[in-house]
Design a protein around this motif. Structure first.
Motif, short mmCIF file in Angstrom:
data_model
loop_
_atom_site.label_atom_id
_atom_site.label_comp_id
_atom_site.label_asym_id
_atom_site.label_seq_id
_atom_site.Cartn_x
_atom_site.Cartn_y
_atom_site.Cartn_z
N MET A 1 8.07 -1.38 41.05
CA MET A 1 6.60 -1.29 41.16
C MET A 1 5.92 -1.66 39.85
O MET A 1 4.90 -2.34 39.82
CB MET A 1 6.20 0.14 41.56
N ALA A 2 6.49 -1.18 38.74
CA ALA A 2 5.92 -1.49 37.42
C ALA A 2 5.92 -2.99 37.16
O ALA A 2 4.96 -3.53 36.57
CB ALA A 2 6.69 -0.76 36.33
N VAL A 3 6.98 -3.66 37.61
CA VAL A 3 7.07 -5.11 37.43
C VAL A 3 5.99 -5.80 38.24
O VAL A 3 5.33 -6.74 37.77
CB VAL A 3 8.47 -5.63 37.84
N THR A 4 5.77 -5.33 39.46
CA THR A 4 4.74 -5.91 40.33
C THR A 4 3.36 -5.74 39.72
O THR A 4 2.55 -6.68 39.69
CB THR A 4 4.77 -5.23 41.71
N ILE A 5 3.07 -4.54 39.22
CA ILE A 5 1.77 -4.27 38.60
C ILE A 5 1.56 -5.16 37.38
O ILE A 5 0.49 -5.75 37.20
CB ILE A 5 1.66 -2.79 38.21
N THR A 6 2.59 -5.25 36.55
CA THR A 6 2.49 -6.07 35.33
C THR A 6 2.28 -7.53 35.67
O THR A 6 1.43 -8.20 35.07
CB THR A 6 3.77 -5.92 34.48
N LEU A 7 3.03 -8.03 36.66
CA LEU A 7 2.91 -9.43 37.05
C LEU A 7 1.53 -9.75 37.59
O LEU A 7 0.91 -10.74 37.17
CB LEU A 7 3.97 -9.76 38.11
#
Length: 209
Positions: A1-7
């Motif tokens: 989820m953190a990767v999705t938000i950052t992207l």
């Protein structure tokens, strides 16, 4: 989820940083930095190069805030408080565009784009109505006097303040949307800080005379 938000936050920032109105001005052989109020946004493009370029600039500046957020909301890629990050990033990209060495525009059209995506146009329409009412009242009070950029700035900021109050009391929006409204308000105060300072200074001068 953190990767999705950052992207998505990075993609939203990149989208917001695309300075369409400034580039359209260059196509029209006008450097917006050297015309009008020096703002590389759609309104200055309209005043400098005409309504054709201006309308195109407004549409593109709107779209760069609208499209990435619409995709996020439509796919439910991010929701709740994390949605604030890509929403704010689209505005920050315009204000601090790396394509203009961190000196971007005032993010009005992009603001409408982001709110349109987040609230299915509802809050954006409310903001437009608020600004229209403020404009009508201002014209009534000023009568034949010209509406200056300082007055424009006050209307934009006051309008966002009233929209935020409306969101807070309506009960139709989440706390995340309310928090984004506060962030948007602070950002608009920052982008219009020069005009607001000038307006405050002029009022203080008038009081001393």
């Amino acid at each position: 989820m953190a990767v999705t938000i950052t992207l998505w936050t990075l993609l939203s920032f990149l989208s917001g940083s695309l300075m369409f109105s400034y580039w359209l001005g260059l196509i029209a052989k006008h450097n917006l930095r050297s015309h009008g109020d020096g703002n590389p946004g759609a309104l200055n493009l309209w005043r400098t190069a005409g309504y054709g370029y201006g309308l195109t600039g407004i549409a593109l500046d709107f779209a760069k805030g609208y499209v990435p957020l619409l995709w996020i909301v439509h796919t439910d890629a991010i929701s709740g408080y994390p949605l604030i990050l890509p929403s704010a990033a689209a505005l920050l990209g315009h204000v601090f565009s790396p394509f203009l060495r961190g000196k971007g525009g005032k993010a009005i059209a992009t603001t409408f784009g982001v709110w349109s995506a987040l609230t299915a146009f509802k809050a954006a329409l409310a903001y437009a109505v608020i600004l229209a009412i403020l404009l009508a009242v201002t014209r009534l009070l000023l009568k034949d006097k010209r509406i200056t950029p300082r007055i424009d700035a006050l209307q934009v900021v006051l309008g966002m303040l009233l929209l935020t109050v409306y969101i807070a009391v309506s009960g139709s929006y989440s706390r995340a949307i309310l928090l984004f409204g506060i962030i948007n308000l602070l950002l608009l105060m920052f982008t219009h800080r020069l005009e607001l300072r000038q307006l405050l200074a002029s009022n203080q001068t008038d009081q001393h005379h």
